[in-house]
Motif scaffolding. Structure first.
Motif, mmCIF file in Angstrom:
data_model
loop_
_atom_site.group_PDB
_atom_site.id
_atom_site.type_symbol
_atom_site.label_atom_id
_atom_site.label_comp_id
_atom_site.label_asym_id
_atom_site.label_seq_id
_atom_site.Cartn_x
_atom_site.Cartn_y
_atom_site.Cartn_z
ATOM 1 N N ILE A 229 0.848 -1.183 0.000
ATOM 2 C CA ILE A 229 0.000 0.000 0.000
ATOM 3 C C ILE A 229 0.890 1.240 0.000
ATOM 4 O O ILE A 229 1.822 1.345 0.800
ATOM 5 C CB ILE A 229 -0.929 -0.025 1.241
ATOM 6 N N PRO A 230 0.605 2.188 -0.907
ATOM 7 C CA PRO A 230 1.451 3.400 -0.974
ATOM 8 C C PRO A 230 1.089 4.380 0.134
ATOM 9 O O PRO A 230 -0.027 4.864 0.205
ATOM 10 C CB PRO A 230 1.128 3.975 -2.358
ATOM 11 N N CYS A 231 2.057 4.654 0.996
ATOM 12 C CA CYS A 231 1.858 5.612 2.083
ATOM 13 C C CYS A 231 2.501 6.940 1.672
ATOM 14 O O CYS A 231 3.646 6.945 1.204
ATOM 15 C CB CYS A 231 2.495 5.090 3.372
ATOM 16 N N PRO A 232 1.808 8.058 1.839
ATOM 17 C CA PRO A 232 2.392 9.345 1.434
ATOM 18 C C PRO A 232 3.688 9.667 2.161
ATOM 19 O O PRO A 232 4.562 10.330 1.622
ATOM 20 C CB PRO A 232 1.298 10.358 1.801
ATOM 21 N N PHE A 233 3.854 9.190 3.391
ATOM 22 C CA PHE A 233 5.058 9.513 4.162
ATOM 23 C C PHE A 233 6.150 8.462 3.960
ATOM 24 O O PHE A 233 7.317 8.795 3.753
ATOM 25 C CB PHE A 233 4.698 9.615 5.651
ATOM 26 N N CYS A 234 5.786 7.187 4.032
ATOM 27 C CA CYS A 234 6.779 6.104 4.066
ATOM 28 C C CYS A 234 7.060 5.482 2.710
ATOM 29 O O CYS A 234 8.046 4.751 2.562
ATOM 30 C CB CYS A 234 6.320 5.003 5.017
ATOM 31 N N GLY A 235 6.188 5.713 1.732
ATOM 32 C CA GLY A 235 6.331 5.015 0.458
ATOM 33 C C GLY A 235 5.556 3.702 0.489
ATOM 34 O O GLY A 235 4.701 3.490 1.353
ATOM 35 N N SER A 236 5.881 2.808 -0.419
ATOM 36 C CA SER A 236 5.155 1.545 -0.523
ATOM 37 C C SER A 236 5.485 0.646 0.664
ATOM 38 O O SER A 236 6.653 0.366 0.930
ATOM 39 C CB SER A 236 5.530 0.856 -1.835
ATOM 40 N N ARG A 237 4.465 0.204 1.369
ATOM 41 C CA ARG A 237 4.674 -0.638 2.551
ATOM 42 C C ARG A 237 3.744 -1.848 2.513
ATOM 43 O O ARG A 237 2.674 -1.826 1.921
ATOM 44 C CB ARG A 237 4.422 0.153 3.833
ATOM 45 N N ASN A 238 4.175 -2.882 3.233
ATOM 46 C CA ASN A 238 3.427 -4.120 3.306
ATOM 47 C C ASN A 238 2.080 -3.906 4.007
ATOM 48 O O ASN A 238 1.983 -3.158 4.975
ATOM 49 C CB ASN A 238 4.258 -5.142 4.077
ATOM 50 N N GLU A 239 1.088 -4.597 3.511
ATOM 51 C CA GLU A 239 -0.261 -4.507 4.074
ATOM 52 C C GLU A 239 -0.282 -4.806 5.579
ATOM 53 O O GLU A 239 -1.127 -4.290 6.323
ATOM 54 C CB GLU A 239 -1.148 -5.507 3.322
ATOM 55 N N ALA A 240 0.671 -5.638 6.052
ATOM 56 C CA ALA A 240 0.688 -6.035 7.460
ATOM 57 C C ALA A 240 0.860 -4.841 8.389
ATOM 58 O O ALA A 240 0.501 -4.919 9.569
ATOM 59 C CB ALA A 240 1.809 -7.044 7.703
ATOM 60 N N GLU A 241 1.408 -3.748 7.878
ATOM 61 C CA GLU A 241 1.616 -2.570 8.729
ATOM 62 C C GLU A 241 0.353 -1.718 8.857
ATOM 63 O O GLU A 241 0.338 -0.758 9.628
ATOM 64 C CB GLU A 241 2.744 -1.696 8.150
ATOM 65 N N PHE A 242 -0.698 -2.064 8.101
ATOM 66 C CA PHE A 242 -1.879 -1.211 8.037
ATOM 67 C C PHE A 242 -3.075 -1.864 8.729
ATOM 68 O O PHE A 242 -3.144 -3.077 8.856
ATOM 69 C CB PHE A 242 -2.257 -0.943 6.576
ATOM 70 N N ALA A 243 -4.004 -1.023 9.136
ATOM 71 C CA ALA A 243 -5.307 -1.482 9.614
ATOM 72 C C ALA A 243 -6.367 -0.956 8.665
ATOM 73 O O ALA A 243 -6.312 0.212 8.245
ATOM 74 C CB ALA A 243 -5.565 -0.984 11.032
ATOM 75 N N PHE A 244 -7.324 -1.809 8.344
ATOM 76 C CA PHE A 244 -8.384 -1.438 7.411
ATOM 77 C C PHE A 244 -9.365 -0.499 8.090
ATOM 78 O O PHE A 244 -9.845 -0.778 9.194
ATOM 79 C CB PHE A 244 -9.094 -2.713 6.932
ATOM 80 N N GLY A 245 -9.659 0.608 7.432
ATOM 81 C CA GLY A 245 -10.571 1.591 8.022
ATOM 82 C C GLY A 245 -11.947 1.596 7.401
ATOM 83 O O GLY A 245 -12.755 2.458 7.734
ATOM 84 N N GLY A 246 -12.198 0.668 6.481
ATOM 85 C CA GLY A 246 -13.517 0.571 5.880
ATOM 86 C C GLY A 246 -13.625 1.400 4.615
ATOM 87 O O GLY A 246 -12.792 2.255 4.330
ATOM 88 N N PRO A 247 -14.697 1.140 3.851
ATOM 89 C CA PRO A 247 -14.893 1.914 2.623
ATOM 90 C C PRO A 247 -15.306 3.344 2.945
ATOM 91 O O PRO A 247 -15.883 3.613 4.002
ATOM 92 C CB PRO A 247 -16.014 1.155 1.912
ATOM 93 N N VAL A 248 -14.977 4.240 2.024
ATOM 94 C CA VAL A 248 -15.386 5.636 2.197
ATOM 95 C C VAL A 248 -16.882 5.731 1.942
ATOM 96 O O VAL A 248 -17.371 5.320 0.892
ATOM 97 C CB VAL A 248 -14.603 6.542 1.223
ATOM 98 N N LYS A 249 -17.602 6.264 2.916
ATOM 99 C CA LYS A 249 -19.045 6.396 2.760
ATOM 100 C C LYS A 249 -19.378 7.738 2.122
ATOM 101 O O LYS A 249 -18.586 8.691 2.207
ATOM 102 C CB LYS A 249 -19.732 6.281 4.122
#
Lengths: 164, 85
Positions: B4-24
């Motif tokens: 997943i592309p992070c604006p600060f860190c660059g491309s990072r593994n999904e394991a570092e992220f938590a899913f926040g749900g779809p944008v409503k």
């Protein structure tokens, strides 16, 4: 598989969590090293590491013997509202993994690309280590990896099993 | 596993992220929409077969929240945050 590594659990460091714009932090405390510009890099000055770990987020690391002097210089309790300075020395446990196979052992628990080209000598980043949030940085001949203090024994066990 | 592309860190593994749900969609004014539309807003989440806009939290990294478009069929990141690498 046997890995050619040395794993040491480091003594406590003086750690401070700094939040706020770099200009405001630099104006408040002149003991800080120069603020790094590239994300996820650190700067060193007089034995003090300043790690740029997130937007307006910094970790200051120094020898524990300097903690009182840093508190006196940083004056956390008097910091202006634009910034926040919090002593977090007792929240992280550091492991030092050194040796020819250090990167191999790190790759067991950490998804970061730790090749020299992607993770240089001044690189530092929060990432994952055996499922835990961890602060990862390079050191002489290997890597320093810090996890929440309460998980220290567990990570020491994981590392000993991974390298047994 | 996604990167997943992070604006600060660059491309990072999904394991570092938590899913926040779809944008409503934006919250409608309950006084100006029908009861059906209001209930739909409260209870229905976007779940398309194809690109969906999602929020992710870089919880084990820099701590940023970011928005991406992910294709639910392929897990391809169709569109990352505007300022990501």
């Amino acid at each position: 598989m046997l890995y050619d590594v040395q794993i040491d659990r480091l003594p406590c460091f003086a750690l401070f969590d700094l939040k706020g714009p770099a200009t405001d932090l630099a104006a408040w405390a002149d003991v800080l090293p120069a603020f790094a510009k590239p994300a996820n890099t650190l700067t060193r000055q007089n034995g003090v590491d300043l790690c740029f770990t997130g937007p307006d987020r910094w970790i200051l690391r120094a020898d524990i013997a300097r903690e009182d002097a840093l508190i006196a210089a940083l004056r956390p309790e008097k910091a202006p509202p634009e910034i926040s300075i919090t002593r977090v020395s007792d929240t992280l446990t550091f492991f030092r993994i050194t040796g020819p196979d250090a990167a191999q052992v790190m790759s067991i628990g950490c998804p970061l690309d730790l090749h020299d080209s992607a993770f240089g000598p001044d690189a530092v980043s929060y990432s994952e280590f055996f499922g835990l949030k961890a602060l990862v940085m390079r050191c002489e001949g290997g890597f320093d990896c810090a996890v929440e203090q309460s998980f220290g024994d567990m990570v020491a066990d994981y590392l000993s099993r991974a390298t047994a | 596993m996604m990167n997943i592309p992070c604006p600060f860190c660059g491309s990072r593994n999904e394991a570092e992220f938590a899913f926040g749900g779809p944008v409503k969609p934006d919250r409608p004014d309950p006084n100006t929409v029908s009861e059906g539309e209001w209930v739909a807003y409260l209870t229905q989440v976007p779940n398309p077969l194809g690109p969906v806009q999602e929020r992710w939290w870089h919880v084990k990294g820099c701590g940023m929240w970011l928005t991406i478009w992910r294709d639910t069929r392929t897990h391809d990141i169709v569109e990352g945050p505007a300022d990501a690498e």
